[in-house]
Design a protein around this motif. Structure first.
Motif, PDB file in Angstrom:
ATOM      1  N   GLY A 159       0.816  -1.210   0.000  1.00 38.81           N
ATOM      2  CA  GLY A 159       0.000   0.000   0.000  1.00 38.81           C
ATOM      3  C   GLY A 159       0.848   1.258   0.000  1.00 38.81           C
ATOM      4  O   GLY A 159       0.520   2.246  -0.671  1.00 38.81           O
ATOM      5  N   GLY A 160       1.963   1.215   0.731  1.00 35.84           N
ATOM      6  CA  GLY A 160       2.869   2.359   0.754  1.00 35.84           C
ATOM      7  C   GLY A 160       3.484   2.617  -0.609  1.00 35.84           C
ATOM      8  O   GLY A 160       3.604   3.775  -1.038  1.00 35.84           O
ATOM      9  N   SER A 205       1.039   4.169  -2.935  1.00 36.58           N
ATOM     10  CA  SER A 205       0.707   5.555  -2.614  1.00 36.58           C
ATOM     11  C   SER A 205       1.709   6.553  -3.189  1.00 36.58           C
ATOM     12  O   SER A 205       1.440   7.747  -3.249  1.00 36.58           O
ATOM     13  CB  SER A 205       0.630   5.736  -1.093  1.00 36.58           C
ATOM     14  N   LYS A 251       5.858   6.502   4.614  1.00 40.16           N
ATOM     15  CA  LYS A 251       4.401   6.575   4.717  1.00 40.16           C
ATOM     16  C   LYS A 251       3.823   5.393   5.490  1.00 40.16           C
ATOM     17  O   LYS A 251       2.721   5.482   6.035  1.00 40.16           O
ATOM     18  CB  LYS A 251       3.779   6.621   3.320  1.00 40.16           C
ATOM     19  N   SER A 252       4.571   4.304   5.531  1.00 42.93           N
ATOM     20  CA  SER A 252       4.062   3.080   6.165  1.00 42.93           C
ATOM     21  C   SER A 252       4.364   3.000   7.655  1.00 42.93           C
ATOM     22  O   SER A 252       3.865   2.095   8.335  1.00 42.93           O
ATOM     23  CB  SER A 252       4.657   1.840   5.478  1.00 42.93           C
TER      24      SER A 252
END
Length: 214
Positions: A107-108, A111, A142-143
């Motif tokens: 997901g990071g 993104s 971001k994670s």
């Protein structure tokens, strides 16, 4: 009631806290490395390989952690792999958490804007260099908050190893109040405070990273 907090009991309980912390730290380190690799594989969509890794990861994520702990401790010896309670817990928790971390890292990476990769490739970087120097550092940054939240869950889940008699915090509290039922509430309160201190500290760390990234 005061007997529950005797020096012997507190020393014994702190020994369990040390086991909990050691199991947590080792599992966090292993799951972070494995999870990062899984996240990269899922992100890169390698033909056939990614589908296999995704299937395995999804399967593990949808299994109860306790079942994995039982499998590593009771079933693996039937297959010729002998693990003590400590090693079985670390293996089970690392594998389970790695599947969770993999999704967070994926997901990071998603993104990070596609223009970042395009810009890096246009400067002459290859895909590996782009991933390592441009995409992954930003994705990891971001994670961090969701990773810390996941690791908080990991610390709490160490209590499941009581089922295979790992002498961690929860197990040792059971031993203490097993000697005297009147010690049950004091022990529950004590280990709750210990878990709270560790996990609240990690949650504050997550909030600090959140503010730093704004």
């Amino acid at each position: 009631m005061s007997g529950a907090f005797s020096l012997i009991n507190m020393h014994y309980l702190l020994g369990g806290l040390v086991v909990t912390i050691v199991v947590s730290v080792i599992s966090i380190l292993i799951s972070f490395v494995l999870g990062t690799l899984i996240g990269i594989i899922l992100f890169e969509k390698v033909p056939y390989f990614t589908k296999t890794v995704r299937f395995i990861s999804n399967t593990i994520r949808n299994l109860p952690l306790l079942l994995l702990i039982f499998f590593t401790f009771f079933a693996l010896p039937k297959l010729g792999v002998e693990l003590n309670a400590f090693a079985a817990t670390v293996v089970a928790m690392s594998v389970f958490e790695a599947s969770m971390v993999g999704e967070i890292i994926r997901g990071g990476l998603l993104s990070v804007g596609a223009d970042q990769a395009e810009g890096a490739l246009s400067t002459g970087m290859n895909k590996v260099q782009t991933l390592w120097h441009i995409l992954l550092p930003q994705a990891l940054k971001k994670s961090i908050p969701p990773l810390i939240s996941q690791f908080i869950s990991l610390v709490k889940d160490t209590s499941l190893a009581t089922a295979i008699v790992l002498p961690e915090l929860t197990f040792r509290s059971q031993v203490i109040y097993g000697q005297n039922p009147n010690y049950m509430i004091p022990m529950f309160i004590t280990i709750a405070i210990m878990y709270f201190i560790i996990n609240y500290g990690l949650s504050l760390l997550a909030k600090w990273f959140d503010k730093r990234m704004v």
